[in-house]
Design an enzyme around this catalytic site. Structure first.
Site, PDB file in Angstrom:
ATOM      1  N   HIS A  15       0.844  -1.201   0.000  1.00  0.00           N
ATOM      2  CA  HIS A  15       0.000   0.000   0.000  1.00  0.00           C
ATOM      3  C   HIS A  15       0.873   1.242   0.000  1.00  0.00           C
ATOM      4  CE1 HIS A  15      -0.351   0.246   4.748  1.00  0.00           C
ATOM      5  NE2 HIS A  15       0.896   0.197   4.340  1.00  0.00           N
ATOM      6  N   CYS A  34       5.531   6.336   4.873  1.00  0.00           N
ATOM      7  CA  CYS A  34       4.462   5.508   4.283  1.00  0.00           C
ATOM      8  C   CYS A  34       3.814   6.191   3.084  1.00  0.00           C
ATOM      9  CB  CYS A  34       3.407   5.173   5.334  1.00  0.00           C
ATOM     10  SG  CYS A  34       4.053   4.145   6.649  1.00  0.00           S
ATOM     11  N   HIS A  40       4.964   0.289  -0.221  1.00  0.00           N
ATOM     12  CA  HIS A  40       5.742  -0.695   0.541  1.00  0.00           C
ATOM     13  C   HIS A  40       4.797  -1.829   0.925  1.00  0.00           C
ATOM     14  CE1 HIS A  40       3.897   1.922   3.562  1.00  0.00           C
ATOM     15  NE2 HIS A  40       3.837   0.830   4.319  1.00  0.00           N
ATOM     16  N   HIS A  42       3.562  -5.312   3.475  1.00  0.00           N
ATOM     17  CA  HIS A  42       3.502  -5.895   4.818  1.00  0.00           C
ATOM     18  C   HIS A  42       3.138  -7.368   4.705  1.00  0.00           C
ATOM     19  CE1 HIS A  42       3.715  -2.112   6.998  1.00  0.00           C
ATOM     20  NE2 HIS A  42       2.815  -1.613   6.164  1.00  0.00           N
ATOM     21  N   ASP A  79      -4.222 -11.062  -0.744  1.00  0.00           N
ATOM     22  CA  ASP A  79      -2.853 -11.579  -0.823  1.00  0.00           C
ATOM     23  C   ASP A  79      -2.197 -11.143  -2.131  1.00  0.00           C
ATOM     24  OD1 ASP A  79      -0.637 -12.958   0.179  1.00  0.00           O
ATOM     25  OD2 ASP A  79      -1.175 -14.770  -0.944  1.00  0.00           O
ATOM     26  N   HIS A  80      -1.023 -10.555  -2.024  1.00  0.00           N
ATOM     27  CA  HIS A  80      -0.255 -10.053  -3.167  1.00  0.00           C
ATOM     28  C   HIS A  80      -1.023  -8.996  -3.957  1.00  0.00           C
ATOM     29  CE1 HIS A  80       2.185 -13.428  -2.002  1.00  0.00           C
ATOM     30  NE2 HIS A  80       3.170 -12.863  -2.661  1.00  0.00           N
ATOM     31  N   GLU A 122      -0.001  -5.854  11.567  1.00  0.00           N
ATOM     32  CA  GLU A 122       0.689  -5.248  10.416  1.00  0.00           C
ATOM     33  C   GLU A 122       2.191  -5.444  10.537  1.00  0.00           C
ATOM     34  OE1 GLU A 122       0.351  -0.843   8.509  1.00  0.00           O
ATOM     35  OE2 GLU A 122       1.259  -1.001  10.481  1.00  0.00           O
TER      36      GLU A 122
HETATM   37 NI    NI Z   1       2.435   0.333   5.737  1.00  0.00          NI
END
Ligand code: NI
Length: 135
Positions: A15, A34, A40, A42, A79-80, A122
């Site tokens: 995100h 961010c 980036h 998680h 996911d992904h 997270e």
């Molecule tokens: Ni983040």
């Protein structure tokens, strides 16, 4: 007898925290690194808590049924994924708080047991929860 069942799932997503409502400078001030244009990722851990009366088999619900539901509603969706591209984040910034709200909404229609809460991890330092907080 009523019991609670916790089950853990994992997914990875990327995100970028950026609001169209703010200037670039305000975005940087609000979201810090961010807000980096490249985004980036998680490795999220999602803990789902459901409750129910125990069946004659001594279970809250069938684990396979819960897994199929969570996998189809949440894991396969996120996911992904680049969270910024999903319709639920067209208006809302894909913070993990907003992701937590979106996941909770998607899991509420599970009928074999009652959704009590979710906990979204997270990072090792940050977790977010939705649901019955008295648990
Ligand atoms: Ni983040």
């Amino acid at each position: 007898m009523k019991a609670y069942l916790n089950r853990r799932y994992r997914f990875s997503a990327s995100h970028r925290l950026h609001s169209e409502q703010m200037s670039d400078a305000e975005n940087r001030a609000t979201y810090g690194k961010c807000n980096n244009p490249h985004g980036h990722g998680h490795n999220y851990a999602l803990e789902v808590t459901v409750s129910g009366q125990l069946s004659v088999h001594g279970m809250v619900c069938d684990l396979g049924e819960l897994d199929r539901f969570v996998n189809s509603e949440v894991v396969s969706r996120y996911d992904h994924a680049n969270l910024n591209t999903l319709p639920e984040f067209a208006e809302d910034v894909p913070t993990s708080e907003n992701l937590c709200i979106a996941i909770y909404g998607r899991l509420q229609s599970f009928t074999p047991a009652k959704l009590e809460k979710i906990r979204l991890e997270e990072t090792r330092k940050n977790t977010f929860e939705m649901g019955n907080m008295s648990l």
